[in-house]
Design an enzyme around this catalytic site. Structure first.
Site, mmCIF file in Angstrom:
data_model
loop_
_atom_site.group_PDB
_atom_site.id
_atom_site.type_symbol
_atom_site.label_atom_id
_atom_site.label_comp_id
_atom_site.label_asym_id
_atom_site.label_seq_id
_atom_site.Cartn_x
_atom_site.Cartn_y
_atom_site.Cartn_z
ATOM 1 N N SER A 64 -3.383 4.322 1.241
ATOM 2 C CA SER A 64 -2.766 5.647 1.561
ATOM 3 C C SER A 64 -1.762 6.319 0.357
ATOM 4 O O SER A 64 -0.445 6.989 0.505
ATOM 5 C CB SER A 64 -1.765 5.449 3.232
ATOM 6 N N LYS A 67 -2.067 8.918 -1.101
ATOM 7 C CA LYS A 67 -0.958 10.149 -1.247
ATOM 8 C C LYS A 67 -0.109 10.304 -0.847
ATOM 9 O O LYS A 67 0.478 12.156 -1.330
ATOM 10 C CB LYS A 67 -0.963 9.302 0.620
ATOM 11 N N TYR A 191 -10.711 12.671 -0.696
ATOM 12 C CA TYR A 191 -9.722 11.874 -0.361
ATOM 13 C C TYR A 191 -10.685 10.221 0.165
ATOM 14 O O TYR A 191 -9.499 9.614 -0.431
ATOM 15 C CB TYR A 191 -9.985 12.708 1.665
ATOM 16 N N TYR A 239 4.502 5.771 8.877
ATOM 17 C CA TYR A 239 4.042 5.611 10.075
ATOM 18 C C TYR A 239 4.807 5.829 10.973
ATOM 19 O O TYR A 239 5.648 5.759 10.997
ATOM 20 C CB TYR A 239 2.684 5.276 10.309
ATOM 21 N N VAL A 257 -3.594 0.628 4.007
ATOM 22 C CA VAL A 257 -3.991 -0.099 4.792
ATOM 23 C C VAL A 257 -4.879 -1.260 3.537
ATOM 24 O O VAL A 257 -5.718 -2.495 4.282
ATOM 25 C CB VAL A 257 -5.343 -0.063 5.617
HETATM 26 N N1 GLN Z 1 -8.951 5.024 3.783
HETATM 27 C C1 GLN Z 1 -7.680 4.787 5.026
HETATM 28 C C2 GLN Z 1 -7.700 5.515 5.884
HETATM 29 O O1 GLN Z 1 -8.226 6.876 6.364
HETATM 30 C C3 GLN Z 1 -6.062 4.855 4.759
HETATM 31 C C4 GLN Z 1 -4.899 5.232 6.046
HETATM 32 C C5 GLN Z 1 -4.343 4.081 5.474
HETATM 33 O O2 GLN Z 1 -4.210 3.166 4.285
HETATM 34 N N2 GLN Z 1 -3.469 4.031 5.871
HETATM 35 O O3 GLN Z 1 -8.362 5.340 7.293
#
Ligand code: GLN
Length: 304
Positions: A64, A67, A191, A239, A257
């Site tokens: 993530s 992003k 993505y 988050y 993650v």
């Molecule tokens: N690729 C992961 C997902 O879409 C990214 C989530 C994350 O890093 N929090 O679940």
């Protein structure tokens, strides 16, 4: 700044001794195999120096954290029109929550929860094929890091494509509301690949320098836009633990993650930390503790 290297070494020793390391993300099978004892930290300074300690040669999945880069690209391409597609309020929900999306008619709260990031990727995909957009994302990251040796791990992308049912649910739900303009397969294919970009801590710290607005760092977007991206990192980057991160660390950050966190000290430094074990909110447990320790020892905070 003189004692920074000593502090990083001390953090690696301290974190190595901590027993509670969180749990490695296991919903993406390829990530479940990562060694939970790994730990690395790097700090990139405006003068070009990068100080680091721990497992700094290993690449990890930025997930993530990607992003932040796609948000910068999308704002560059669409400007404020992006906000018609995604909000900029903290969600107070898990990163992959479906609940709020239904309540809010398929308009994601912010660009950092999964639904919002999928909408952002969908926006930059408009009129292009995934290969070209992924090339653009990689080009952005490589230019920001001034390092061409940054790549996408195809096995990780494939692993998530095969198991990313929640993300497919989010994408289909947005599509049902007319809020996804490409097919869920096309947007999620892009993505999952952007999430599968791999970097070392040093590469990530360097890639984050543009977010410091410090003189001499690569200028990827306007200073005004950098401030706004930082604001969203501060309010939404962790988050439903964003408030806690702001309270404990006091700096804008974005987690993934894969266990990485990118953290910005405006005008002063870009920090990357990696420890694969996650806490209950899906943020790196020791990564958070390490940045808290670093920020406190350096006196770094946006709150003076
Ligand atoms: N690729 C992961 C997902 O879409 C990214 C989530 C994350 O890093 N929090 O679940």
């Amino acid at each position: 700044m003189d004692n920074l290297q000593g502090i990083l070494t001390e953090i690696v020793q301290e974190m190595g001794a901590r027993e509670a390391r969180g749990t490695v993300a296991n919903y993406i099978p390829e990530l479940a195999a990562v060694d939970p004892t790994k730990f690395g930290i790097a700090v990139a300074l405006p003068d070009g120096r990068v100080l680091s300690s721990g497992d700094t040669d290993d690449v990890f999945s930025i997930q993530s954290i990607s992003k932040v880069f796609t948000l910068a690209i999308a704002l560059g391409r669409l400007g404020d029109q992006l906000w018609a597609r995604v909000g900029r309020e903290p969600s107070g929900q898990a990163f992959n929550s479906i609940l709020q999306l239904e309540h809010e008619q398929g308009r994601p709260r912010n660009p950092f929860i999964n639904a919002g990031a999928i909408a952002v990727t969908d926006a930059i995909l408009a009129g292009h094929v995934p290969k070209v957009v992924l090339g653009e994302i990689l080009h952005f990251v490589r230019t920001a890091a001034e390092d061409d040796d940054i790549h996408i791990n195809k096995s990780v992308a494939r692993s998530e494509t095969e198991t990313g049912h929640r993300n497919f649910a989010l994408a289909h739900f947005m599509r049902a509301h007319g809020r996804l303009f490409n097919s869920p397969e096309l947007t999620l294919g892009t993505y999952f690949h952007q999430c599968a970009i791999e970097m070392t801590c040093e590469q990530l710290a360097r890639a984050g320098r543009f977010l410091t607005n410090a003189p001499g760092v690569p200028r990827m977007v306007s200073p005004d836009r950098v401030r706004r991206i930082n604001a969203i990192m501060m309010t939404c980057g962790h988050y439903d633990a964003s408030g806690d991160f702001a309270y404990r660390v006091g700096l804008p950050g974005k987690s993934g993650v894969g266990g990485g966190i990118l953290c910005v000290v405006p005008g002063k430094a870009s920090i990357a930390v990696w420890s694969p074990g996650l806490n209950a909110q899906g943020n790196s447990q020791l990564g958070t503790e390490a940045i808290e320790m670093l920020a406190r020892q350096m006196g770094w905070s946006v709150f003076a």
